[in-house]
Design a protein around this motif. Structure first.
Motif, PDB file in Angstrom:
ATOM      1  N   GLN A 183       0.820  -1.212   0.000  1.00 57.87           N
ATOM      2  CA  GLN A 183       0.000   0.000   0.000  1.00 57.87           C
ATOM      3  C   GLN A 183       0.860   1.271   0.000  1.00 57.87           C
ATOM      4  O   GLN A 183       0.354   2.367  -0.187  1.00 57.87           O
ATOM      5  N   LEU A 184       2.169   1.107   0.216  1.00 56.04           N
ATOM      6  CA  LEU A 184       3.077   2.249   0.287  1.00 56.04           C
ATOM      7  C   LEU A 184       3.872   2.385  -1.014  1.00 56.04           C
ATOM      8  O   LEU A 184       4.010   1.437  -1.778  1.00 56.04           O
ATOM      9  N   GLU A 185       4.414   3.571  -1.257  1.00 54.38           N
ATOM     10  CA  GLU A 185       5.165   3.858  -2.480  1.00 54.38           C
ATOM     11  C   GLU A 185       6.484   3.076  -2.503  1.00 54.38           C
ATOM     12  O   GLU A 185       7.343   3.239  -1.626  1.00 54.38           O
ATOM     13  N   GLU A 186       6.677   2.239  -3.541  1.00 53.28           N
ATOM     14  CA  GLU A 186       7.860   1.393  -3.624  1.00 53.28           C
ATOM     15  C   GLU A 186       9.152   2.200  -3.693  1.00 53.28           C
ATOM     16  O   GLU A 186      10.157   1.836  -3.062  1.00 53.28           O
ATOM     17  N   ASN A 187       9.138   3.292  -4.454  1.00 57.27           N
ATOM     18  CA  ASN A 187      10.362   4.079  -4.618  1.00 57.27           C
ATOM     19  C   ASN A 187      10.734   4.873  -3.370  1.00 57.27           C
ATOM     20  O   ASN A 187      11.858   5.362  -3.269  1.00 57.27           O
ATOM     21  N   ILE A 188       9.793   5.016  -2.459  1.00 59.16           N
ATOM     22  CA  ILE A 188      10.120   5.644  -1.173  1.00 59.16           C
ATOM     23  C   ILE A 188      10.617   4.582  -0.199  1.00 59.16           C
ATOM     24  O   ILE A 188      11.609   4.770   0.507  1.00 59.16           O
ATOM     25  N   LEU A 189       9.960   3.435  -0.192  1.00 60.79           N
ATOM     26  CA  LEU A 189      10.408   2.328   0.656  1.00 60.79           C
ATOM     27  C   LEU A 189      11.816   1.895   0.281  1.00 60.79           C
ATOM     28  O   LEU A 189      12.594   1.450   1.133  1.00 60.79           O
ATOM     29  N   GLY A 190      12.145   2.009  -1.025  1.00 55.40           N
ATOM     30  CA  GLY A 190      13.431   1.525  -1.510  1.00 55.40           C
ATOM     31  C   GLY A 190      14.614   2.123  -0.784  1.00 55.40           C
ATOM     32  O   GLY A 190      15.603   1.434  -0.518  1.00 55.40           O
ATOM     33  N   TYR A 191      14.535   3.400  -0.446  1.00 57.60           N
ATOM     34  CA  TYR A 191      15.670   4.046   0.229  1.00 57.60           C
ATOM     35  C   TYR A 191      15.928   3.399   1.584  1.00 57.60           C
ATOM     36  O   TYR A 191      17.081   3.156   1.964  1.00 57.60           O
ATOM     37  N   TYR A 192      14.866   3.137   2.320  1.00 54.78           N
ATOM     38  CA  TYR A 192      15.012   2.688   3.702  1.00 54.78           C
ATOM     39  C   TYR A 192      15.023   1.160   3.852  1.00 54.78           C
ATOM     40  O   TYR A 192      15.100   0.651   4.960  1.00 54.78           O
ATOM     41  N   THR A 193      14.935   0.445   2.735  1.00 52.67           N
ATOM     42  CA  THR A 193      15.026  -1.011   2.765  1.00 52.67           C
ATOM     43  C   THR A 193      16.472  -1.410   2.508  1.00 52.67           C
ATOM     44  O   THR A 193      17.015  -1.191   1.426  1.00 52.67           O
ATOM     45  N   ILE A 194      17.098  -1.986   3.505  1.00 49.32           N
ATOM     46  CA  ILE A 194      18.519  -2.320   3.451  1.00 49.32           C
ATOM     47  C   ILE A 194      18.696  -3.765   3.895  1.00 49.32           C
ATOM     48  O   ILE A 194      18.136  -4.187   4.914  1.00 49.32           O
ATOM     49  N   ASP A 195      19.452  -4.524   3.097  1.00 43.46           N
ATOM     50  CA  ASP A 195      19.638  -5.958   3.356  1.00 43.46           C
ATOM     51  C   ASP A 195      18.293  -6.679   3.439  1.00 43.46           C
ATOM     52  O   ASP A 195      18.102  -7.589   4.259  1.00 43.46           O
ATOM     53  N   GLY A 196      17.364  -6.252   2.590  1.00 44.62           N
ATOM     54  CA  GLY A 196      16.088  -6.939   2.489  1.00 44.62           C
ATOM     55  C   GLY A 196      15.088  -6.630   3.571  1.00 44.62           C
ATOM     56  O   GLY A 196      14.024  -7.254   3.628  1.00 44.62           O
ATOM     57  N   LYS A 197      15.377  -5.655   4.440  1.00 51.78           N
ATOM     58  CA  LYS A 197      14.407  -5.328   5.489  1.00 51.78           C
ATOM     59  C   LYS A 197      14.247  -3.819   5.628  1.00 51.78           C
ATOM     60  O   LYS A 197      15.187  -3.051   5.402  1.00 51.78           O
ATOM     61  N   LEU A 198      13.044  -3.443   6.012  1.00 50.34           N
ATOM     62  CA  LEU A 198      12.731  -2.033   6.225  1.00 50.34           C
ATOM     63  C   LEU A 198      13.126  -1.674   7.657  1.00 50.34           C
ATOM     64  O   LEU A 198      12.597  -2.232   8.613  1.00 50.34           O
TER      65      LEU A 198
END
Length: 460
Positions: free
Chosen positions: A144-159
């Motif tokens: 439900q959240l914007e993928e390109n925004i989550l992408g920055y804060y997702t590191i090593d496969g986890k948010l």
């Protein structure tokens, strides 16, 4: 016999006291956190009558600070199990310094807002509970959240943190001056070469040049927009970064282009103060500039009686690889030195903050991106987009960005220092104190040294 009776009475008395103490202790012991779906019923984070207190340290002042207070008020009035208190801690840098000082004590917050370039440090600090833990336990739907925004804060496969206030840079231009210069006011330049030509025509025909602020974050964006990485090891996302790539071809190409416009007087160098550039643009003293989307509403409002503002994507070289923009702003971390009940309560508040209604409110109040897709379906946001159609440019730019290592952004633990050194290099080149290649080489070497020192510190 009397002595025996006294002993019996004594033992019975002690047993009664211990029984009462156990009962009192049990009544005051927090019960395991339970998560649910209805915000009015689900924050079952503790037994007893007192709500769980959640302290949120943030860096939002002025209008944004008022929006934070409204969000907290809305949450607190929506249920009675959790009480959130938002406390302003100064600028991003000031807030992070205070957070670092509090990490070895119980005097810190439950939730901390940290700017995006603090991500590497926050992970290395081992002071957080990754957001992924709560997401996995609850099977929370991240789609439900914007993928390109989550992408920055997702590191090593986890948010690790929840995105909160998000922005990116766009091109702003004066449509009236475009017409005066014989340019199409509905066609903003999209490449470095086009910007140079447009600024030359504006200077010659409309007698108004372009103008830019020196910001290290812009150089990061120019790298990402060329599909290039700012540091090695996959922008520090495949493994710990060890080297700055600031002096690589994307950096040299960008600074050479920028300096050429300043040298030919088709662009003014406004130094490091964004407010000076915005004031000049609003006054019609420059015809084109770059600034964050968070400034969009104030820019449009300040010019509504003077000229029409156009917006465009951040420019890139005509031969650039496929890239995109990096999200800026901040995110919310849950600190792991708080009780489980308090951490669960913090998660309940964060979920509330990213609901469509709250994200629509947040966007309209602050001009930051809504991070929840369905926020765009809220009438409040639709009305605001109709009033400020220029923001559609930012939305389109975000959605057209490819989520890859360059657009996800670099991860280093000394980002604040790196930005300052980058700005020094840009300033030296624009002021003619150093050639672009020499300025970038020196800055990259110094940034690499600081990365090395940091890596040794966190590896101990």
């Amino acid at each position: 016999m009397k002595r025996l009776n006294k002993k019996i009475v004594l033992h019975l008395t002690m047993a009664f006291i211990l029984l009462m103490m156990a009962a009192c202790g049990q009544a005051n012991t927090p019960q395991p956190a339970v998560s649910g779906k209805d915000s009015k019923e689900t924050p079952k984070v503790a037994a007893g009558n007192e709500p769980v207190k959640v302290v949120w340290w943030h860096a939002m002042s002025g209008t944004n600070g008022k929006a934070v207070d409204q969000l907290v008020s809305d949450f607190n009035s929506s249920q009675n199990k959790i009480q959130v208190e938002a406390i302003y801690q100064g600028s991003y840098d000031d807030s992070l310094k205070k957070l670092k000082a509090s990490m070895d004590s119980k005097n810190g917050p439950s939730i901390a807002q940290v700017y995006e370039i603090g991500s590497r440090f926050m992970i290395d600090s081992k002071a957080i509970t990754p957001m992924q833990k709560f997401i996995d336990l609850e099977k929370y739907d991240l789609s439900q959240l914007e993928e390109n925004i989550l992408g920055y804060y997702t590191i090593d496969g986890k948010l690790n943190s929840m995105p909160f206030n998000t922005s990116n840079p766009i091109l702003y231009y004066n449509k009236d001056l475009f017409k005066a210069a014989g340019l199409d006011p509905e066609k903003p330049p999209v490449t470095y070469e086009e910007v140079s030509n447009v600024c030359a025509k504006l200077t010659e025909n409309a007698k108004v040049p372009c103008g830019f602020t020196i910001r290290g974050s812009y150089m990061e964006q120019f790298f990402a927009n060329q599909g290039a990485e700012l540091v090695n090891n996959g922008n520090g996302r495949k493994s710990q970064a060890t080297e700055s790539l600031l002096n690589s071809e994307p950096g040299l190409k960008t600074l050479t282009w920028w300096k050429n416009m300043v040298d030919t007087k088709t662009a003014i160098n406004f130094g490091r103060k964004p407010d000076d550039t915005i004031k000049a643009f609003s006054a019609g003293q420059i015809a084109l500039t770059i600034d964050t989307t968070a400034s969009l509403r104030s820019i449009v409002k300040s010019t509504e009686n003077s000229f029409k503002v156009g917006t465009g994507f951040l420019p890139k070289p005509s031969d650039a690889k496929e890239g995109g923009i990096i999200v800026g702003g901040g995110s919310l971390y849950i600190m792991n030195n708080r009780s489980e009940a308090e951490q669960q309560a913090a998660w309940e508040f964060i979920k509330f903050a990213v609901t469509p209604k709250q994200q629509a409110n947040w966007h309209v109040s602050t001009a930051y991106f809504p991070i929840t897709k369905k926020a765009y379906d809220e009438q409040l946001l639709k009305d605001n987009m109709a009033k400020y159609p220029q923001f559609q440019t930012a939305v389109d730019q975000l959605h057209k960005t490819k989520n890859n290592l360059s657009s996800q952004g670099a991860l280093i633990g000394v980002f604040s220092e790196a930005r300052s050194l980058t700005e020094n290099a840009i300033e030296e080149a624009l002021n003619g104190k150093n050639a672009p290649s020499e300025a970038l080489n020196a800055a990259a070497k110094e940034i690499t040294g600081k990365i090395s020192v940091y890596n040794k510190t966190v590896s101990k």
